[in-house]
Design an enzyme around this catalytic site. Structure first.
Site, PDB file in Angstrom:
ATOM      1  CB  ILE A  22     -48.898  43.656  63.278  1.00 11.39           C
ATOM      2  CG1 ILE A  22     -48.548  42.737  64.454  1.00 11.39           C
ATOM      3  CG2 ILE A  22     -48.738  45.116  63.660  1.00 11.39           C
ATOM      4  CD1 ILE A  22     -47.051  42.595  64.727  1.00 11.39           C
ATOM      5  N   GLY A  23     -50.258  44.072  60.454  1.00  7.64           N
ATOM      6  CA  GLY A  23     -50.548  44.979  59.338  1.00  7.64           C
ATOM      7  C   GLY A  23     -52.036  45.067  59.056  1.00  7.64           C
TER       8      GLY A  23
ATOM      9  CE1 TYR B 135     -38.189  38.712  62.034  1.00 12.70           C
ATOM     10  CE2 TYR B 135     -37.668  38.528  64.358  1.00 12.70           C
ATOM     11  CZ  TYR B 135     -38.449  39.045  63.346  1.00 12.70           C
ATOM     12  OH  TYR B 135     -39.490  39.891  63.654  1.00 12.70           O
TER      13      TYR B 135
HETATM   14  N1  LIG Z   1     -45.453  38.381  65.626  1.00 19.29           N
HETATM   15  C1  LIG Z   1     -44.421  38.673  66.393  1.00 19.29           C
HETATM   16  O1  LIG Z   1     -44.216  38.075  67.474  1.00 19.29           O
HETATM   17  C2  LIG Z   1     -43.470  39.763  66.003  1.00 19.29           C
HETATM   18  C3  LIG Z   1     -42.526  40.178  66.958  1.00 19.29           C
HETATM   19  C4  LIG Z   1     -41.632  41.178  66.607  1.00 19.29           C
HETATM   20  C5  LIG Z   1     -41.702  41.774  65.361  1.00 19.29           C
HETATM   21  N2  LIG Z   1     -42.625  41.343  64.461  1.00 19.29           N
HETATM   22  C6  LIG Z   1     -42.623  41.980  63.149  1.00 19.29           C
HETATM   23  O2  LIG Z   1     -43.902  42.509  62.886  1.00 19.29           O
HETATM   24  C7  LIG Z   1     -44.153  42.506  61.484  1.00 19.29           C
HETATM   25  C8  LIG Z   1     -45.509  41.905  61.200  1.00 19.29           C
HETATM   26  O3  LIG Z   1     -45.501  40.582  61.667  1.00 19.29           O
HETATM   27  P1  LIG Z   1     -46.825  39.711  61.914  1.00 19.29           P
HETATM   28  O4  LIG Z   1     -46.608  38.992  63.182  1.00 19.29           O
HETATM   29  O5  LIG Z   1     -48.049  40.528  61.711  1.00 19.29           O
HETATM   30  O6  LIG Z   1     -46.648  38.652  60.731  1.00 19.29           O
HETATM   31  P2  LIG Z   1     -47.718  37.831  59.873  1.00 19.29           P
HETATM   32  O7  LIG Z   1     -49.006  37.708  60.592  1.00 19.29           O
HETATM   33  O8  LIG Z   1     -47.001  36.611  59.435  1.00 19.29           O
HETATM   34  O9  LIG Z   1     -47.941  38.791  58.624  1.00 19.29           O
HETATM   35  C9  LIG Z   1     -46.914  39.036  57.720  1.00 19.29           C
HETATM   36  C10 LIG Z   1     -47.464  39.908  56.617  1.00 19.29           C
HETATM   37  O10 LIG Z   1     -46.414  40.107  55.672  1.00 19.29           O
HETATM   38  C11 LIG Z   1     -46.889  39.689  54.382  1.00 19.29           C
HETATM   39  N3  LIG Z   1     -45.775  39.150  53.616  1.00 19.29           N
HETATM   40  C12 LIG Z   1     -45.019  38.067  53.901  1.00 19.29           C
HETATM   41  N4  LIG Z   1     -44.113  37.860  52.937  1.00 19.29           N
HETATM   42  C13 LIG Z   1     -44.301  38.856  52.019  1.00 19.29           C
HETATM   43  C14 LIG Z   1     -43.676  39.192  50.792  1.00 19.29           C
HETATM   44  N5  LIG Z   1     -42.670  38.453  50.284  1.00 19.29           N
HETATM   45  N6  LIG Z   1     -44.125  40.280  50.120  1.00 19.29           N
HETATM   46  C15 LIG Z   1     -45.131  41.014  50.600  1.00 19.29           C
HETATM   47  N7  LIG Z   1     -45.765  40.749  51.761  1.00 19.29           N
HETATM   48  C16 LIG Z   1     -45.339  39.685  52.457  1.00 19.29           C
HETATM   49  C17 LIG Z   1     -47.950  38.629  54.676  1.00 19.29           C
HETATM   50  O11 LIG Z   1     -48.906  38.512  53.633  1.00 19.29           O
HETATM   51  P3  LIG Z   1     -48.787  37.458  52.417  1.00 19.29           P
HETATM   52  O12 LIG Z   1     -48.437  36.138  53.027  1.00 19.29           O
HETATM   53  O13 LIG Z   1     -50.139  37.512  51.779  1.00 19.29           O
HETATM   54  O14 LIG Z   1     -47.727  37.994  51.536  1.00 19.29           O
HETATM   55  C18 LIG Z   1     -48.621  39.261  55.893  1.00 19.29           C
HETATM   56  O15 LIG Z   1     -49.536  40.240  55.473  1.00 19.29           O
HETATM   57  C19 LIG Z   1     -42.973  41.742  60.847  1.00 19.29           C
HETATM   58  O16 LIG Z   1     -42.051  42.649  60.311  1.00 19.29           O
HETATM   59  C20 LIG Z   1     -42.362  41.003  62.023  1.00 19.29           C
HETATM   60  O17 LIG Z   1     -40.990  40.754  61.839  1.00 19.29           O
HETATM   61  C21 LIG Z   1     -43.512  40.363  64.757  1.00 19.29           C
END
Ligand SMILES: NC(=O)c1ccc[n+]([C@@H]2O[C@H](COP(=O)([O-])OP(=O)(O)OC[C@H]3O[C@@H](n4cnc5c(N)ncnc54)[C@H](OP(=O)(O)O)[C@@H]3O)[C@@H](O)[C@H]2O)c1
Length: 322
Positions: free
Chosen positions: A52-53, A191
């Site tokens: 998402i980011g 979580y």
């Molecule tokens: N996907 C879903 O179904 C879902 C549902 C509800 C809420 N969310 C929320 O949406 C947000 C984004 O999720 P996403 O699905 O896009 O996840 P994702 O694809 O796994 O991306 C996570 C991002 O966070 C970074 N990250 C992870 N650990 C980190 C650390 N220690 N320091 C700095 N950066 C870090 C990762 O990059 P690096 O690995 O390079 O650090 C990546 O850029 C999260 O807060 C998640 O809880 C997601």
């Protein structure tokens, strides 16, 4: 007795006065109003290397924002930045492990030294763990790791920036949460507890900082098809929104500055848990008993999916063409 200063209610009055208009803006011409809101502004996005980011970074850069991107992987951040620059956008990357307090402070200091103002902060970096409590008895680190990033990392960064955000006359902090806060699905104790802590901190801080023009928004996503959910086999066959649809919701928060962006399901689930707590717990428990453990929770690793959006995965809603 010391005299109390006069309270300043003007920021709330102006915020409320424009609220209906901003909601209309977000509903009618979101791309146009996003550009109006964000063009020339500086936005710091955490977790911007994937998921998402990453999509948010492209969207906001296209709308004219200067985007500051952070995540652990320098290589992936460089790829995202190269794509933004190719499209004429302005971007700076700040590789950082936000879960590490010293690294988080270093990154915040660098951002503050290099940019006179930060208009929007999106605390999006997060980690999710899907594992039932009974399989976590010897895995206390699951609870520590989720707290370290989803809660402590997000608030540490926000607090490091806060004095500047107040001095510059205000800012908007968007904290990313989950629909699980309202539906409380099984297997997500670690979580959900970390996101719950983030939500409570956000609401408590908002209560203290509104008159300083620091606005906070929470965004409660349903399942989003990103690398985060890839290790969970069952999610390959579960409806999920696309990262673009998730970004639409963050952009809605940017335009409206509303306190919470969540789907109607969130409010139905919240009502059920408040007014029919035993029945809703029984339903969640039934679902828990009827669904299998993921390979990750059983301690096994899955082969990577062939593609991110397999044909048998039906998106929840088609993305609206604008
Ligand atoms: N996907 C879903 O179904 C879902 C549902 C509800 C809420 N969310 C929320 O949406 C947000 C984004 O999720 P996403 O699905 O896009 O996840 P994702 O694809 O796994 O991306 C996570 C991002 O966070 C970074 N990250 C992870 N650990 C980190 C650390 N220690 N320091 C700095 N950066 C870090 C990762 O990059 P690096 O690995 O390079 O650090 C990546 O850029 C999260 O807060 C998640 O809880 C997601």
């Amino acid at each position: 007795m010391a005299r109390l200063p006069l309270p300043n209610l003007l920021p709330y009055a102006t915020e409320l006065a424009g609220a209906a208009l901003r909601r209309a803006d977000a509903a009618l011409f979101p791309r146009f109003h996003l550009r109006q809101r964000i063009n020339g502004r500086t936005v710091l996005i955490t977790g911007a290397s994937t998921g998402i980011g990453e999509v948010l970074a492209y969207r906001l850069a296209q709308a004219g924002a200067q985007v500051l991107l952070t995540a652990r992987s320098t290589e992936k951040l460089e790829q995202v930045a190269a794509r933004i620059e190719q499209q004429g956008g302005r971007v700076t990357i700040y590789p950082c492990d936000i879960a590490n307090p010293e690294d988080c402070d270093r990154m915040a200091a660098e951002v503050l030294a290099e940019h006179p103002r930060i208009d929007v902060l999106v605390n999006n970096a997060g980690r999710s763990i899907r594992r039932p409590v009974l399989r976590s008895l010897n895995r206390f680190h699951d609870f520590e790791r989720t707290m370290q990033l989803n809660y402590f990392g997000a608030i540490r960064l926000t607090m490091a920036l806060l004095p500047r955000l107040i001095d510059q006359g205000g800012a908007h902090v968007i904290n990313i949460s989950t629909l699980g806060m309202q539906t409380i699905p099984a297997r997500f104790a670690a979580y959900l507890a970390s996101k719950g802590a983030l939500e409570m901190w956000t609401q408590a801080a908002a209560n203290e900082l509104g008159h300083k023009r620091i606005r906070f928004s929470l965004v409660n996503f349903p399942l989003v098809r990103t690398p985060m959910i890839a290790p969970t086999e069952i999610y390959r066959y579960t409806p999920a929104i696309s990262p673009e649809q998730a970004v639409d919701q963050i952009c809605r928060a940017i335009i409206t500055r509303q306190k919470r962006v969540a789907s109607p399901l969130a409010y139905v689930a919240l009502g059920a848990h408040m007014f029919l707590p035993t029945l809703s717990e029984a339903l969640v428990n039934l679902g828990y008993q009827l669904t299998p453990e993921s390979a990750a929770a059983r301690g096994k690793t899955l082969p990577a999916p062939q593609e991110q959006h397999p044909d048998n995965v039906r998106p929840l809603r088609r993305r609206r063409q604008r």
